[in-house]
Design an enzyme around this catalytic site. Structure first.
Site, mmCIF file in Angstrom:
data_model
loop_
_atom_site.group_PDB
_atom_site.id
_atom_site.type_symbol
_atom_site.label_atom_id
_atom_site.label_comp_id
_atom_site.label_asym_id
_atom_site.label_seq_id
_atom_site.Cartn_x
_atom_site.Cartn_y
_atom_site.Cartn_z
ATOM 1 N N LYS A 27 53.849 29.118 38.545
ATOM 2 C CA LYS A 27 53.346 27.857 39.082
ATOM 3 C C LYS A 27 51.807 27.852 39.074
ATOM 4 O O LYS A 27 51.175 28.896 38.873
ATOM 5 C CB LYS A 27 53.910 27.663 40.495
ATOM 6 C CG LYS A 27 55.448 27.540 40.533
ATOM 7 C CD LYS A 27 55.915 27.300 41.959
ATOM 8 C CE LYS A 27 57.421 27.283 42.074
ATOM 9 N NZ LYS A 27 57.860 26.976 43.461
ATOM 10 N N TYR A 67 62.621 18.849 40.132
ATOM 11 C CA TYR A 67 62.919 18.987 41.563
ATOM 12 C C TYR A 67 63.831 17.867 42.067
ATOM 13 O O TYR A 67 63.884 17.605 43.263
ATOM 14 C CB TYR A 67 61.612 19.037 42.368
ATOM 15 C CG TYR A 67 60.896 20.377 42.260
ATOM 16 C CD1 TYR A 67 61.543 21.566 42.604
ATOM 17 C CD2 TYR A 67 59.580 20.462 41.803
ATOM 18 C CE1 TYR A 67 60.897 22.793 42.498
ATOM 19 C CE2 TYR A 67 58.927 21.694 41.695
ATOM 20 C CZ TYR A 67 59.601 22.854 42.054
ATOM 21 O OH TYR A 67 58.966 24.068 41.952
ATOM 22 N N ASN A 130 54.302 29.467 46.426
ATOM 23 C CA ASN A 130 55.104 30.696 46.244
ATOM 24 C C ASN A 130 55.162 31.183 44.784
ATOM 25 O O ASN A 130 56.042 31.933 44.402
ATOM 26 C CB ASN A 130 56.492 30.531 46.866
ATOM 27 C CG ASN A 130 57.274 29.389 46.263
ATOM 28 O OD1 ASN A 130 56.803 28.733 45.327
ATOM 29 N ND2 ASN A 130 58.464 29.148 46.766
ATOM 30 N N HIS A 133 58.963 30.136 39.930
ATOM 31 C CA HIS A 133 60.252 29.445 39.997
ATOM 32 C C HIS A 133 61.233 30.191 39.101
ATOM 33 O O HIS A 133 60.861 30.676 38.033
ATOM 34 C CB HIS A 133 60.128 27.999 39.486
ATOM 35 C CG HIS A 133 61.469 27.371 39.230
ATOM 36 N ND1 HIS A 133 62.206 26.757 40.220
ATOM 37 C CD2 HIS A 133 62.242 27.325 38.103
ATOM 38 C CE1 HIS A 133 63.360 26.351 39.712
ATOM 39 N NE2 HIS A 133 63.399 26.682 38.429
ATOM 40 N N GLU A 144 67.736 23.078 33.391
ATOM 41 C CA GLU A 144 66.286 23.284 33.404
ATOM 42 C C GLU A 144 65.757 23.735 32.032
ATOM 43 O O GLU A 144 64.681 23.313 31.610
ATOM 44 C CB GLU A 144 65.923 24.324 34.468
ATOM 45 C CG GLU A 144 66.141 23.798 35.879
ATOM 46 C CD GLU A 144 65.829 24.794 36.986
ATOM 47 O OE1 GLU A 144 65.837 24.403 38.157
ATOM 48 O OE2 GLU A 144 65.590 25.989 36.680
HETATM 49 P P1 IDP Z 1 63.437 28.089 45.164
HETATM 50 O O1 IDP Z 1 62.143 27.803 44.453
HETATM 51 O O2 IDP Z 1 63.449 29.468 45.743
HETATM 52 O O3 IDP Z 1 64.655 27.816 44.312
HETATM 53 P P2 IDP Z 1 64.056 25.624 46.590
HETATM 54 O O4 IDP Z 1 64.744 25.548 47.922
HETATM 55 O O5 IDP Z 1 64.802 25.194 45.389
HETATM 56 O O6 IDP Z 1 63.503 27.112 46.424
HETATM 57 O O7 IDP Z 1 62.718 24.759 46.723
HETATM 58 C C1 IDP Z 1 61.958 24.438 45.586
HETATM 59 C C2 IDP Z 1 60.500 24.614 45.899
HETATM 60 O O8 IDP Z 1 60.088 23.635 46.846
HETATM 61 C C3 IDP Z 1 60.123 25.957 46.553
HETATM 62 O O9 IDP Z 1 59.939 26.998 45.629
HETATM 63 C C4 IDP Z 1 58.832 25.603 47.246
HETATM 64 O O10 IDP Z 1 57.735 25.558 46.311
HETATM 65 C C5 IDP Z 1 59.113 24.183 47.714
HETATM 66 N N1 IDP Z 1 59.651 24.179 49.077
HETATM 67 C C6 IDP Z 1 60.920 24.384 49.456
HETATM 68 N N2 IDP Z 1 61.075 24.294 50.787
HETATM 69 C C7 IDP Z 1 59.854 24.004 51.268
HETATM 70 C C8 IDP Z 1 59.344 23.786 52.593
HETATM 71 O O11 IDP Z 1 60.069 23.840 53.581
HETATM 72 N N3 IDP Z 1 58.008 23.513 52.674
HETATM 73 C C9 IDP Z 1 57.186 23.447 51.602
HETATM 74 N N4 IDP Z 1 57.629 23.653 50.342
HETATM 75 C C10 IDP Z 1 58.936 23.926 50.181
HETATM 76 MG MG MG Z 2 65.487 26.077 43.612
#
Ligand code: IDP
Ligand code: MG
Length: 167
Positions: A27, A67, A130, A133, A144
């Site tokens: 990212k 997303y 984070n 992905h 994807e």
């Molecule tokens: P993942 O990336 O581990 O699959 P997902 O639940 O699919 O996690 O969420 C997608 C992305 O959305 C996360 O990697 C993060 O960047 C963002 N995200 C998810 N939950 C939150 C939150 O509670 N606050 C802020 N960003 C979030």
């Molecule tokens: Mg995800």
């Protein structure tokens, strides 16, 4: 051995042997913080094969499709803004059970909960930054990969170390 026991072992063997592909993104924060080489290197050293790779600026349309399952959630808009804020590196990785393997190497979504030794655990602090992905299931991976890559951008080749990775 009972028939059920035999079936269980068959399933375990099948799981071990399932060749998969997964979409991985470094990212914008991963790119900006100079972590591209470090992240790719972890996958390479594990023996995971890169079958597609490119750097790109993500359009709002692509981000919203990627997303799409999170549309309506409070973090949807900020997450789309985050992924479109600066270039990303997109990769398709191939290997046996590579979907779960990559997710395990990435660590939990919230870096606060991600174990030391994982990418998020070692290099990130906040859920909204984070750095990586990875697809979370076979269906998601297929969706994807088709979204981010054209078929001709994906390579079929044999890595020279493949015979030494597997029993
Ligand atoms: P993942 O990336 O581990 O699959 P997902 O639940 O699919 O996690 O969420 C997608 C992305 O959305 C996360 O990697 C993060 O960047 C963002 N995200 C998810 N939950 C939150 C939150 O509670 N606050 C802020 N960003 C979030
Ligand atoms: Mg995800």
């Amino acid at each position: 051995m009972t028939y059920a026991g035999y079936q269980k072992i068959l399933c375990m063997v099948k799981k071990v042997m399932e060749k998969q592909r997964t979409l991985v993104l470094i990212k914008p924060d991963g790119v900006q913080r100079g972590l591209v080489g470090e992240i790719i290197s972890r996958f390479e050293k594990k023996g995971i094969k890169i079958v597609g790779m490119k750097m790109l600026s993500v359009s709002k349309d692509l981000a919203e499709k990627h997303y799409g399952v999170h549309r309506g959630k409070p973090f949807f808009k900020p997450t789309v803004e985050y992924i479109t804020s600066s270039p990303v590196v997109a990769m398709v990785l191939e290997g046996y059970n590579v979907i779960d393997m990559v997710r395990n190497m990435m660590g939990k979504t919230n870096p606060e909960d991600a174990m030391v030794g994982t990418i998020r655990g070692d290099y990130a602090q906040f859920i909204g930054r984070n750095i990586v992905h990875g697809s979370d299931s076979l269906d998601t991976a297929e969706f994807e990969i088709n979204l981010w890559f054209k078929p001709e951008e994906l390579m079929d080749y044999k890595r020279i170390d493949e015979d030494w990775l597997m029993e």
